[in-house]
Design a protein around this motif. Structure first.
Motif, mmCIF file in Angstrom:
data_model
loop_
_atom_site.group_PDB
_atom_site.id
_atom_site.type_symbol
_atom_site.label_atom_id
_atom_site.label_comp_id
_atom_site.label_asym_id
_atom_site.label_seq_id
_atom_site.Cartn_x
_atom_site.Cartn_y
_atom_site.Cartn_z
ATOM 1 N N ALA A 21 0.791 -1.223 0.138
ATOM 2 C CA ALA A 21 0.080 0.146 -0.072
ATOM 3 C C ALA A 21 0.723 1.271 -0.039
ATOM 4 N N ARG A 22 2.303 1.389 0.062
ATOM 5 C CA ARG A 22 3.155 2.261 0.009
ATOM 6 C C ARG A 22 2.966 3.100 1.302
ATOM 7 N N ASP A 23 2.277 2.486 2.413
ATOM 8 C CA ASP A 23 2.175 3.313 3.298
ATOM 9 C C ASP A 23 3.473 3.281 4.393
ATOM 10 N N THR A 24 4.255 4.292 4.328
ATOM 11 C CA THR A 24 5.645 4.573 4.879
ATOM 12 C C THR A 24 5.427 4.445 6.323
ATOM 13 N N LYS A 25 4.607 4.915 7.117
ATOM 14 C CA LYS A 25 4.428 5.205 8.569
ATOM 15 C C LYS A 25 4.027 3.592 8.922
ATOM 16 N N ARG A 26 2.927 3.052 8.420
ATOM 17 C CA ARG A 26 2.719 1.794 8.865
ATOM 18 C C ARG A 26 3.962 0.742 8.680
ATOM 19 N N SER A 27 4.356 0.937 7.454
ATOM 20 C CA SER A 27 5.403 -0.311 7.286
ATOM 21 C C SER A 27 6.729 -0.027 7.965
ATOM 22 N N GLY A 28 7.115 1.193 8.283
ATOM 23 C CA GLY A 28 8.105 1.422 9.174
ATOM 24 C C GLY A 28 7.877 0.781 10.700
ATOM 25 N N LYS A 29 6.720 0.972 11.207
ATOM 26 C CA LYS A 29 6.391 0.283 12.538
ATOM 27 C C LYS A 29 6.520 -1.079 12.339
ATOM 28 N N ALA A 30 5.942 -1.859 11.427
ATOM 29 C CA ALA A 30 5.729 -3.154 11.175
ATOM 30 C C ALA A 30 7.366 -3.598 10.897
ATOM 31 N N PHE A 31 8.173 -2.809 10.374
ATOM 32 C CA PHE A 31 9.452 -2.888 10.170
ATOM 33 C C PHE A 31 10.331 -3.452 11.613
ATOM 34 N N VAL A 32 10.165 -2.361 12.372
ATOM 35 C CA VAL A 32 10.538 -2.568 13.644
ATOM 36 C C VAL A 32 10.272 -4.031 14.366
ATOM 37 N N ARG A 33 8.747 -4.242 14.341
ATOM 38 C CA ARG A 33 8.366 -5.216 14.897
ATOM 39 C C ARG A 33 8.803 -6.751 14.111
ATOM 40 N N LEU A 34 8.891 -6.530 13.158
ATOM 41 C CA LEU A 34 9.547 -8.019 12.452
ATOM 42 C C LEU A 34 11.098 -8.256 13.278
ATOM 43 N N GLN A 35 12.014 -7.083 13.236
ATOM 44 C CA GLN A 35 13.186 -7.443 14.039
ATOM 45 C C GLN A 35 12.881 -7.954 15.598
ATOM 46 N N GLU A 36 12.091 -7.512 15.988
ATOM 47 C CA GLU A 36 11.844 -7.450 17.491
ATOM 48 C C GLU A 36 11.280 -8.863 17.751
ATOM 49 N N THR A 37 10.341 -9.470 16.725
ATOM 50 C CA THR A 37 9.523 -10.545 17.109
ATOM 51 C C THR A 37 10.256 -12.013 16.652
ATOM 52 N N PHE A 38 11.370 -11.685 15.497
ATOM 53 C CA PHE A 38 11.838 -12.782 14.849
ATOM 54 C C PHE A 38 12.494 -13.793 15.751
ATOM 55 N N GLY A 39 13.111 -13.563 16.745
ATOM 56 C CA GLY A 39 13.743 -14.504 17.780
ATOM 57 C C GLY A 39 12.860 -15.123 18.527
ATOM 58 N N GLN A 40 11.573 -14.948 18.650
ATOM 59 C CA GLN A 40 10.421 -15.764 19.089
ATOM 60 C C GLN A 40 9.643 -16.537 18.270
ATOM 61 N N ALA A 41 9.924 -16.368 16.891
ATOM 62 C CA ALA A 41 8.999 -16.849 15.771
ATOM 63 C C ALA A 41 8.931 -18.252 16.011
ATOM 64 N N LYS A 42 7.514 -18.905 15.622
ATOM 65 C CA LYS A 42 7.671 -20.288 15.548
ATOM 66 C C LYS A 42 7.673 -20.795 14.061
ATOM 67 N N GLU A 43 7.932 -22.147 14.163
ATOM 68 C CA GLU A 43 8.540 -22.616 12.827
ATOM 69 C C GLU A 43 7.676 -22.567 11.666
ATOM 70 N N ALA A 44 6.290 -22.551 12.085
ATOM 71 C CA ALA A 44 5.287 -22.443 10.867
ATOM 72 C C ALA A 44 5.216 -20.729 10.352
ATOM 73 N N GLU A 45 5.629 -19.823 11.125
ATOM 74 C CA GLU A 45 5.810 -18.443 11.044
ATOM 75 C C GLU A 45 6.908 -18.360 10.289
ATOM 76 N N LEU A 46 8.107 -18.910 10.249
ATOM 77 C CA LEU A 46 9.293 -18.660 9.656
ATOM 78 C C LEU A 46 9.106 -19.338 7.995
ATOM 79 N N LEU A 47 8.438 -20.485 8.249
ATOM 80 C CA LEU A 47 8.389 -21.193 6.767
ATOM 81 C C LEU A 47 7.206 -20.426 6.137
ATOM 82 N N ASP A 48 6.366 -19.797 6.596
ATOM 83 C CA ASP A 48 5.596 -18.947 5.702
ATOM 84 C C ASP A 48 5.997 -17.431 5.541
#
Length: 341
Positions: A21-48
């Motif tokens: 959607a080219r929503d810079t503000k929302r993608s910036g927040k989600a980008f931070v969350r990607l890095q914060e949550t990766f370490g606790q990601a479950k196998e299915a989340e990683l595969l998908d």
């Protein structure tokens, strides 16, 4: 597949939709969350998540794009489909290399000097003014693209699918290395890995020859150990044979085990081929890589193992050559040259 908005899967979904959607503000927040949550990601989340993040890479702004590529690589290392992720990652690598070449040209045109050492965040204003933003980011993020690309190239199917691309990527990388004076050895060696590659090895002392075939071998240290196992361990020639443990870590067992060299590796012209190199360095003669095995001129030890811990290595002895065939190959080689210095 439904994921909790709080987890990595939710962060992937938010990032994916915001980028599209080219929503810079929302993608910036989600980008931070990607890095914060990766370490606790479950196998299915990683595969998908790996393939979904790879699919939007081209739409991610230049700055954070390499970080997302590293996350894709990390997903692949934990089981995501490398063949689905690789095309977008390798395309991103090509763009970054092209931008890094443009950076080198602009840097030289504006006074040259030592290349800046990339740090965290984006390149500073002064650097961007000299080279342009995209070019600066290409140089700034190249180590991250190296990590992501190697995670893909660990997989034989990816290497086969990227056969037509690897030469061009290597050409661009060589230009960057020469301009910057900075080696990108992991990426270079990954691009040079050979699979199902025929090799003729001539053992000079015994006057015998052998047809072999190797795949997924990252450096010549690894090849050396596997050759010694096949020929000395297999009882074909005399010398020091590596232990089963030394051989196992050169194939697919994790870790390293101390080993001792069994040969001097010699090119057909008599020049030395060093263990620090790549099997790609072995010259091709009449369509086959040709290697001469000489007695070791001195004792050398190193930790046996794989240059790429995530890549399975293999070497197979197909057959001993007939005496007439061996003689024809020996006619193509010169005596070993004396190593000086």
């Amino acid at each position: 597949m439904i994921f909790s908005k709080a987890g990595f899967g939710g962060a992937v979904a938010d990032f994916e939709s915001a980028v599209v959607a080219r929503d810079t503000k929302r993608s910036g927040k989600a980008f931070v969350r990607l890095q914060e949550t990766f370490g606790q990601a479950k196998e299915a989340e990683l595969l998908d998540g790996g393939p979904r993040l790879a699919a939007v890479l081209e739409h991610v702004p230049a700055g954070p794009r390499a970080v997302v590529a590293v996350l894709v690589g990390a997903c692949v290392e934990r089981g995501a489909d490398a063949e689905r992720c690789a095309p977008d990652v390798l395309t991103g690598l090509r763009v970054a290399l092209e931008d890094a070449v443009a950076f080198a040209e602009a840097w030289e045109a504006t006074g040259g000097g030592a290349f800046p050492v990339p740090g965290e965040g984006e390149p500073g204003e002064e650097i961007v003014e000299r080279t342009g933003f995209d070019a600066a980011v290409g140089w700034w993020t190249l180590r991250q693209w190296e990590m992501a690309a190697v995670a893909m190239l660990n997989h034989r199917a990816v290497r086969a699918g990227a056969d037509d691309l690897r030469g061009g990527l290597l050409h661009l990388l060589t230009a960057v290395e020469q301009a910057s004076g900075e080696p990108f050895k992991c990426l270079a060696y990954a691009l040079l890995v050979l699979d199902d590659e025929p090799l003729v090895a001539l053992h000079r002392t015994s006057g015998t020859g052998y047809a072999l075939r190797f795949s997924g071998i990252g450096d010549t240290f690894q090849l050396h150990t596997l050759l010694a196992d096949a020929l000395i361990g297999g009882g074909h020639v005399a010398g020091h044979a590596p232990s089963p443990q030394e051989v196992a870590v050169c194939r697919e067992t994790p870790g390293q085990v101390d080993t001792v060299g069994s040969f001097d590796l010699t090119a057909p012209d008599g020049g030395r081929l060093w263990n620090e190199g790549s099997p790609f360095d072995i010259p091709v003669v009449d369509g086959v890589r040709l290697l001469v095995l000489d007695e070791p001129s001195y004792r050398r030890s190193w930790p046996a193992g794989r240059f790429f811990p995530g890549m399975r290595g293999d070497l197979i002895l197909e057959r001993a050559l007939e005496p007439e065939e061996t003689e024809r190959w020996f006619a193509r080689v010169s005596p070993a040259k004396e190593v000086t210095g």
